[in-house]
Design an enzyme around this catalytic site. Structure first.
Site, PDB file in Angstrom:
ATOM      1  N   ASP A  99      37.670 -75.013  88.076  1.00 48.05           N
ATOM      2  CA  ASP A  99      36.392 -75.549  87.788  1.00 48.05           C
ATOM      3  C   ASP A  99      36.083 -75.392  86.284  1.00 48.05           C
ATOM      4  O   ASP A  99      36.506 -74.564  85.694  1.00 48.05           O
ATOM      5  CB  ASP A  99      35.488 -74.430  88.684  1.00 48.05           C
ATOM      6  CG  ASP A  99      34.181 -74.965  89.307  1.00 48.05           C
ATOM      7  OD1 ASP A  99      33.439 -75.799  88.399  1.00 48.05           O
ATOM      8  OD2 ASP A  99      33.897 -74.647  90.270  1.00 48.05           O
ATOM      9  N   ASP A 204      31.591 -78.879  86.711  1.00 49.31           N
ATOM     10  CA  ASP A 204      30.155 -78.209  86.981  1.00 49.31           C
ATOM     11  C   ASP A 204      29.053 -79.199  86.435  1.00 49.31           C
ATOM     12  O   ASP A 204      29.121 -79.218  85.182  1.00 49.31           O
ATOM     13  CB  ASP A 204      30.209 -76.809  86.701  1.00 49.31           C
ATOM     14  CG  ASP A 204      29.111 -76.210  87.201  1.00 49.31           C
ATOM     15  OD1 ASP A 204      29.071 -75.891  88.554  1.00 49.31           O
ATOM     16  OD2 ASP A 204      28.320 -75.703  86.536  1.00 49.31           O
ATOM     17  N   ASP A 334      27.732 -73.769  97.663  1.00 49.65           N
ATOM     18  CA  ASP A 334      26.152 -74.013  97.138  1.00 49.65           C
ATOM     19  C   ASP A 334      25.417 -74.205  98.547  1.00 49.65           C
ATOM     20  O   ASP A 334      24.017 -74.404  98.292  1.00 49.65           O
ATOM     21  CB  ASP A 334      25.957 -74.971  96.205  1.00 49.65           C
ATOM     22  CG  ASP A 334      26.436 -74.543  94.873  1.00 49.65           C
ATOM     23  OD1 ASP A 334      26.496 -73.353  94.547  1.00 49.65           O
ATOM     24  OD2 ASP A 334      26.611 -75.481  94.024  1.00 49.65           O
TER      25      ASP A 334
END
Ligand code: NOJ
Length: 565
Positions: A99, A204, A334
């Site tokens: 990430d 991100d 999420d």
């Protein structure tokens, strides 16, 4: 057609490392745990693994707040563990994606500590330039922006009238991409990681990387008089220059794969983002993942109907068309669990889960499966707000109460929507803590692990896990790979509202994907397809003489025989 790229036919799997597998018994998942379970992932048919952040972090936002981009957080293990994971994945022909969180760092990053010192000394120093500091206005923050996790997006620096910008938590100060020295630091770090043999990155929150020249108030969108930062600071003009430079200075040098969390990209900009020469290899398609959320936040719950899913999904596929490959997701860290999000509790289970698998896995694009989706993990339930770990849940709960939502309803919503639902430990077996840890799990295990777990499903050839394996194997099979990877997407419309159907068409061959998105039987009378069934989540056949019969949540994939339409 686009040039063939090494990642076009990949199937990806997202790991949330804190909750995947804990080997050292501290209750927190670790890198060694991932390495231990690589064979399981490989057997699923997956060849790309996205690992949510494992960098050194104070964990204010569970690792999305990085204090050292070059270090592994000791909770997850060591750099040697990371290198071992990359190598072991490679041996199994899988590539790892890390990430890349570069819209912001942690406030505990040494750059930010130094920046604060400079600001407190009234200096415009090197590190202050890495972040976004502005003077306050009339004794308050520079603008009325509300951060994504609630409260002002500005935080005052003690003893000064300077404020720093944070799109997310105040412990996540935004980096200043206009600053050349900062950009050089990031390129160096990205290349350093790529040199270790990564397959690429998931990027991100990229929509916020460009900031306006002047920070002006936005139109108030709540009783607090504030304006959510996404209304005023998403994909601003000039952001393309940031992405291009980043791409040419890093990703392109390594021919790596990049998937961006790019919210709010207008359809006319898709080519720019994910076309042949796009900024990224692909971007996530979030068009249908949050169909249950209304304009006023989590407590504004909207019914998810087949018609709405179909519309959103077809629109995305049409827009992406020949431009490139979307990354198709139903779950991530999420979101709550997809079966719970879309369907009533009594309907959740094998049929529902396998229908969703069919819907997702045969779309044009790169499928991303989230850990536990393949065994049908569902939402958990808590009774008090104190039991939640997720910062977004706590913020949404408080906002709901402030908006006058009754406490019981606010709690119900928190339980339903919480990101913690996706973060409960992976359910490996029916022993204590679902085989996730020998210690005390950092987040309680969902009590349904007794029946929903990998071991039980391994032993049952009719389980969701085995269905996922069959579906991925079909997608990747010699015979059908090209159709599913490169075939055009063609919507198929029936008069039954609950049916979602599409075709994949390639070199004169056609495969029909047809799912019953509802809990009632459907008889399709306005489409007489016939052919070879390649996948079916029921034993029963679907074809009558002149009709198609689909049981509740039945899903079929069929190669259409020539001339049968
Ligand atoms: C998106 C990530 O997926 C989410 O988990 C995180 O909280 C925010 N970006 C901030 O980094």
């Amino acid at each position: 057609m686009q040039d063939v790229k090494w990642w076009h036919d990949k199937v990806a799997y997202q790991i949330y490392p804190a909750s995947f597998r804990d080997v050292n018994g501290d209750g927190f998942g670790d890198l060694k745990g991932i390495t231990e379970r690589l064979d399981y992932i490989r057997e699923l048919g997956v060849d790309l693994i996205w690992v949510s952040p494992v960098y050194r972090s104070p964990m204010a936002d569970k690792g999305y707040d990085i204090s050292d981009y070059y270090g592994i957080d000791p909770r997850f293990g060591s750099m040697e563990d990371m290198e071992e994971l990359i190598e072991e994945a490679g041996k199994r022909e899988m590539k790892l994606l890390m990430d890349l969180v570069i819209n912001h760092s942690s406030d505990e990053h040494e750059w930010f500590r130094k920046a604060l010192l400079e600001v407190k000394q009234g200096k415009e120093g090197r590190y202050a330039g890495y972040y976004i500091f502005r003077d306050g206005r009339d004794g308050g923050p520079p603008s009325n922006w509300r951060s994504i996790f609630g409260g002002s997006a500005w935080e005052r620096v003690d003893g000064t009238n300077r404020y720093y910008l944070h799109t997310f938590l105040k412990k996540q100060p935004d980096l200043n991409w206009d600053d050349e020295a900062l950009r050089e630091e990031i390129y160096c770090m990205v290349n350093w990681w790529l040199d270790k043999g990564l397959g690429g990155f998931r990027l991100d929150a990229i929509a916020y990387m460009k900031k306006p020249e002047v920070f002006m108030d936005g139109p108030a969108d709540g009783d607090d008089g504030m304006c959510n930062v996404y209304q005023v600071c998403q994909n601003l003009p000039g952001i393309e220059n940031i992405f291009e430079e980043l791409k040419w200075r890093t990703f392109r040098l390594h021919d790596c794969f990049t998937v961006a969390e790019a919210n709010g990209v207008a359809s006319e900009r898709l080519t720019e983002f994910m076309g042949e020469d796009g900024h990224f290899s692909t971007i996530f398609d979030f068009n249908y993942i949050e169909l249950d959320i209304g304009e006023n936040g989590w407590h504004d719950k909207k019914p998810v109907t087949a018609a709405r899913v179909r519309r959103a999904l077809f629109a995305s596929q049409k827009e992406a068309g020949e431009i490139g490959f979307l990354s198709n997701v139903l779950e991530n860290h999420d979101q709550n669990r997809v079966q719970s999000r879309f369907f009533p509790r009594e309907d959740q289970g094998f049929e529902c889960g396998s229908m969703l698998a069919v819907l997702q896995l045969f779309l044009r694009g790169i499928p991303f499966i989230y850990q536990g989706q393949e065994i049908g993990m569902t939402n958990d339930c808590r009774s008090r707000i104190e039991e939640f770990d997720d910062v977004a849940t706590i913020d949404q709960y408080q906002r709901a109460l402030a908006a006058g939502v009754p406490q019981k309803l606010a709690m119900e919503t928190a339980n339903f929507r919480s990101r913690d639902n996706a973060r409960t430990p992976m359910q490996w077996d029916d022993t204590a803590n679902a085989g996730f840890t020998d210690g005390m799990p950092w987040l309680p295990v969902n009590p349904n692990y007794i029946t929903v777990n990998v071991k039980t499903e391994e032993a049952d050839a009719g389980s969701l896990l085995h269905f996922y394996r069959r579906a991925i194997a079909l997608r990747k099979s010699e015979q059908y790979r090209e159709i599913f990877v490169y075939g055009a997407f063609e919507p198929v419309m029936f008069s039954n509202d609950n049916i979602i159907a599409y075709k994949r068409v390639w070199n004169g061959r056609e495969v029909l994907v047809c799912v019953n998105f509802g809990g009632k039987r459907e008889t399709i009378q306005d489409g007489a397809f016939s052919g070879t069934i390649l996948l079916n989540n029921y034993d029963e056949a679907v074809q009558g003489q002149k009709e198609f019969l689909l049981k509740p949540y039945q899903a079929v994939v069929m190669e259409i025989s020539e001339g049968t339409e």
